[in-house]
Scaffold this active site. Structure first.
Site, PDB file in Angstrom:
ATOM      1  N   HIS A 191      75.037 -10.517  27.970  1.00 40.55           N
ATOM      2  CA  HIS A 191      73.903 -10.644  27.053  1.00 40.55           C
ATOM      3  C   HIS A 191      72.741 -11.390  27.695  1.00 40.55           C
ATOM      4  CE1 HIS A 191      76.306  -9.834  23.140  1.00 40.55           C
ATOM      5  NE2 HIS A 191      75.761  -8.751  23.624  1.00 40.55           N
ATOM      6  N   ARG A 298      76.426   5.976  19.371  1.00 41.52           N
ATOM      7  CA  ARG A 298      77.779   5.424  19.521  1.00 41.52           C
ATOM      8  C   ARG A 298      78.229   4.791  18.199  1.00 41.52           C
ATOM      9  NH1 ARG A 298      75.125   3.481  24.386  1.00 41.52           N
ATOM     10  NH2 ARG A 298      75.941   4.536  26.242  1.00 41.52           N
ATOM     11  N   ARG A 333      78.453  10.749  18.068  1.00 44.70           N
ATOM     12  CA  ARG A 333      79.784  10.813  18.670  1.00 44.70           C
ATOM     13  C   ARG A 333      80.795  10.145  17.748  1.00 44.70           C
ATOM     14  NH1 ARG A 333      80.740   7.761  24.286  1.00 44.70           N
ATOM     15  NH2 ARG A 333      80.737   5.961  22.881  1.00 44.70           N
ATOM     16  N   GLU A 432      84.016  14.351  29.942  1.00 49.80           N
ATOM     17  CA  GLU A 432      84.250  13.119  30.689  1.00 49.80           C
ATOM     18  C   GLU A 432      85.620  13.069  31.354  1.00 49.80           C
ATOM     19  OE1 GLU A 432      83.952   9.804  27.982  1.00 49.80           O
ATOM     20  OE2 GLU A 432      84.687  11.029  26.322  1.00 49.80           O
ATOM     21  N   ASN A 455      79.935   8.398  33.529  1.00 51.92           N
ATOM     22  CA  ASN A 455      80.635   7.145  33.836  1.00 51.92           C
ATOM     23  C   ASN A 455      82.142   7.378  33.964  1.00 51.92           C
ATOM     24  OD1 ASN A 455      78.059   6.357  33.233  1.00 51.92           O
ATOM     25  ND2 ASN A 455      78.619   4.881  31.682  1.00 51.92           N
ATOM     26  N   ASP A 456      82.737   7.948  32.910  1.00 46.66           N
ATOM     27  CA  ASP A 456      84.177   8.192  32.932  1.00 46.66           C
ATOM     28  C   ASP A 456      84.544   9.395  33.781  1.00 46.66           C
ATOM     29  OD1 ASP A 456      85.176   6.039  31.538  1.00 46.66           O
ATOM     30  OD2 ASP A 456      84.995   6.995  29.585  1.00 46.66           O
ATOM     31  N   ARG A 466      85.790   1.344  37.918  1.00 48.34           N
ATOM     32  CA  ARG A 466      84.499   0.913  38.458  1.00 48.34           C
ATOM     33  C   ARG A 466      84.207  -0.554  38.174  1.00 48.34           C
ATOM     34  NH1 ARG A 466      80.467   1.860  34.138  1.00 48.34           N
ATOM     35  NH2 ARG A 466      81.566   2.730  32.373  1.00 48.34           N
ATOM     36  N   CYS A 503      74.614  12.362  29.657  1.00 45.73           N
ATOM     37  CA  CYS A 503      74.333  11.147  28.888  1.00 45.73           C
ATOM     38  C   CYS A 503      74.983   9.909  29.499  1.00 45.73           C
ATOM     39  CB  CYS A 503      74.766  11.305  27.440  1.00 45.73           C
ATOM     40  SG  CYS A 503      76.529  11.601  27.229  1.00 45.73           S
TER      41      CYS A 503
END
Length: 580
Positions: A191, A298, A333, A432, A455-456, A466, A503
């Site tokens: 954060h 999300r 999603r 993914e 990413n996945d 990762r 995405c």
């Protein structure tokens, strides 16, 4: 002169005299109390919590003028932690049950919660352990009779060096004209880093021991691009960084001009730019940067904030999102739950390997009553906007068939109840998992669109975590296997004449945009903060050149060589608009 390497946390160049924030942890001693003293100890704890909440509220108010609206939620997370039954509630229980002092009870509750977060497979929850520690240290300082440890106390300093900093510290920096900071701890997704980027404060984190190497009064350069900190630079080094800082200032001004420009290549091809968002607060930037809509909403963050929510609550949140999106496409999603993520709110079995276990759509199909509530809510929202539905982590057509059957059942229920919804809502899958990518030509016949979660996809294709420091170097978007999967997915989509959007992180990283365009992708979805950079890169490219780049990389068997050729392409075609 000393040069230290850390994690590039927030872009920019800054330099000046530093101040070392010496913030050792408040020492905590354990002692027993009598039963009649438990009420007094609990009152001490509650008083300190109340003072801490006041300080965080003040920090949030200070930030409102300089922070974008979607980032003030960070302070709300701190306030939520103060009310968390696993933290302050557990501390109160320990005081009464174990008859121990408030400080030790709080420290014990903190250790338990930090351990829980540390064991999580989810990066977001792992990062929250720092937030817990920061909040607890503030409470302990108030209990010790001190006050908040604010950066506002620092005078005559331009650069802050510390072992660690909280988001509240970062928010105070802008008001106190701090130019940059560096810390021993931290990551790019903490954060503190998020706020630094939002406020435009250059930062480097994860330096391990800079708080011991540097001294108050040293002249420091913060290189937020390369993750470098230079201590007492020589004249030549300082001059070079001044020039780089001036170039970046010009670049930021040019980026601002992109807000009203179309995302069109030099040879006239339109590339649609969508936003990935988590909360409705982010629509401010979505609209400001003229995003083409929401490519990824999300929904699991609804659960992180509200717990196990009912259908109407989900409907109201998503309906507000649809209205704020003003009729543009919005892909919702279904919740990506599982592993230790949200285990406080949701049932979940203990697993040996949760990262490869009951996650995302697997979780939804197992706990169908949760899934049905969400499907009904999304269908109801489809009557109020251009809403699409996407299923995550689909491994094969059997799972997809089960999802579509569940959706049809939700439709039947709403139809019988006379509830209005879009009967023809478009349905897609998150590409993914390599298993689905390999049979993408089959999947394309079953859905209305693909969304590629790079990413996945990269992580599972290459068999690496990762976030694991020992193997993170193997996370290579230019690996020939990854390039092959990406090309196959978009080719299958084009053959079936369905939409295909990237995405994942690749979509928002400027240097990979030419590669994706050359493969045939025409829709990219990213963090709203990445929209302007992506638009600037797109406007510097010719599609024909990008296609030639992809053909050139076909004969490149090594990921590092492919990355080098990609960077050479960027230097030749987009030097003026690619800043690094």
């Amino acid at each position: 002169m000393k040069i230290l390497k850390g994690i590039a946390s927030s872009d920019g160049i800054s330099y000046g005299i530093c101040y070392i924030v010496d913030r050792t942890k408040v020492p905590v001693k354990k002692y027993s109390i009598a039963p009649e003293e438990a009420q007094y100890e609990t009152a001490r704890l509650k008083s300190a919590v109340k003072k801490t909440a006041w300080f965080i509220e003040q920090s949030k108010n200070i930030s409102k003028d300089s922070l974008s609206e979607e980032n003030t939620f960070i302070f709300d997370i701190y306030l939520m932690l103060l009310k968390d039954t696993m933290l302050t509630g557990e501390a109160e229980r320990l005081i009464t049950d174990k008859l121990i002092n408030a400080e030790y009870a709080l420290d014990t509750a903190c250790a338990g919660l930090v351990e829980r977060f540390s064991m999580s497979e989810n990066e977001y929850l792992r990062e929250r352990k720092t937030d817990v520690i920061n909040v607890v240290q503030k409470i302990l300082r108030f209990m010790a009779g001190g006050g908040p440890d604010s950066i506002l106390k620092v005078e005559d300093a331009e650069i802050i060096i510390a072992h660690d900093l909280s988001p509240a510290d970062t928010s105070h920096m802008k008001k106190n004209n701090i130019k940059g900071f560096a810390t021993d701890l931290g990551s790019k997704t903490s954060h503190t880093s998020i706020l630094a980027r939002s406020l435009g404060i250059p930062a480097v984190v994860g330096l391990a021991d800079i708080a011991k190497v540097a001294q108050t009064g040293d002249f420091i350069i913060i290189d937020g691009f390369e993750g470098l900190v230079v201590i007492n630079p020589d004249d030549e080094t300082l001059e070079s960084y001044k020039l780089k800082g001036n170039r970046y200032s010009d670049y930021v001004c040019e980026l601002a001009l992109m807000q009203g420009e179309p995302s069109v290549t030099k040879d006239g091809v339109n590339i649609m730019l969508f936003s990935n968002i988590e909360t409705n607060d982010e629509f401010g930037k979505v609209n400001e940067y003229k995003s083409d809509g929401v490519g990824l909403y999300r929904t699991e963050y609804i659960y992180m904030e509200h717990g196990d929510v009912d259908e109407d609550t989900q409907f109201n949140i998503l309906k507000e999102a649809a209205e704020l999106n003003y009729g543009r496409p919005m892909t919702i999603r279904t919740f990506d739950l599982g592993s230790d993520k949200l285990s406080k709110y949701m049932p979940h079995p203990k697993e040996q390997n949760p990262a490869m276990g009951l996650r995302a759509i697997r979780y939804s199909l197992k706990y169908s009553h949760f899934f049905m509530k969400q499907l009904r809510a999304v269908l109801r929202v489809s009557a109020f906007g251009n809403v699409k539905l996407m299923f995550p982590m689909i491994s094969g057509l059997e799972e997809l068939r089960d999802c579509k059957n569940a959706l049809n059942e939700a439709k039947r229920q709403l139809r019988d109840e006379g509830v209005v919804f879009n009967e023809n809502i478009r349905v897609g899958v998150m590409m993914e998992l390599p298993s689905l990518a390999v049979i993408s030509e089959m999947a394309a016949l079953e859905v209305d669109f693909f969304s590629v979660g790079t990413n996945d996809l990269i992580q599972y294709a290459l068999g690496i975590d990762r976030n694991n420091e020992y193997v993170a170097y193997l996370y290579e978007p230019c690996h020939p296997a990854v390039r092959s999967l990406l090309k196959k997915i978009v080719s299958s989509a084009n053959t079936a004449k369905i939409e295909c959007t990237v995405c994942g992180e690749m979509a928002g990283e400027p240097k990979y945009i030419p590669l994706l365009i050359g493969m045939g992708y025409r829709q990219l979805s990213m963090s709203p903060s990445s929209i302007l950079r992506a638009r600037m890169i797109i406007r510097s490219l010719n599609v024909s050149d990008c296609e030639e780049l992809v053909r050139d990389l076909t004969s490149c068997p090594y990921a590092k060589d492919a990355e080098d050729r990609l960077m050479e392409f960027i230097r030749n075609k987009s030097t003026d608009v690619y800043f690094h």
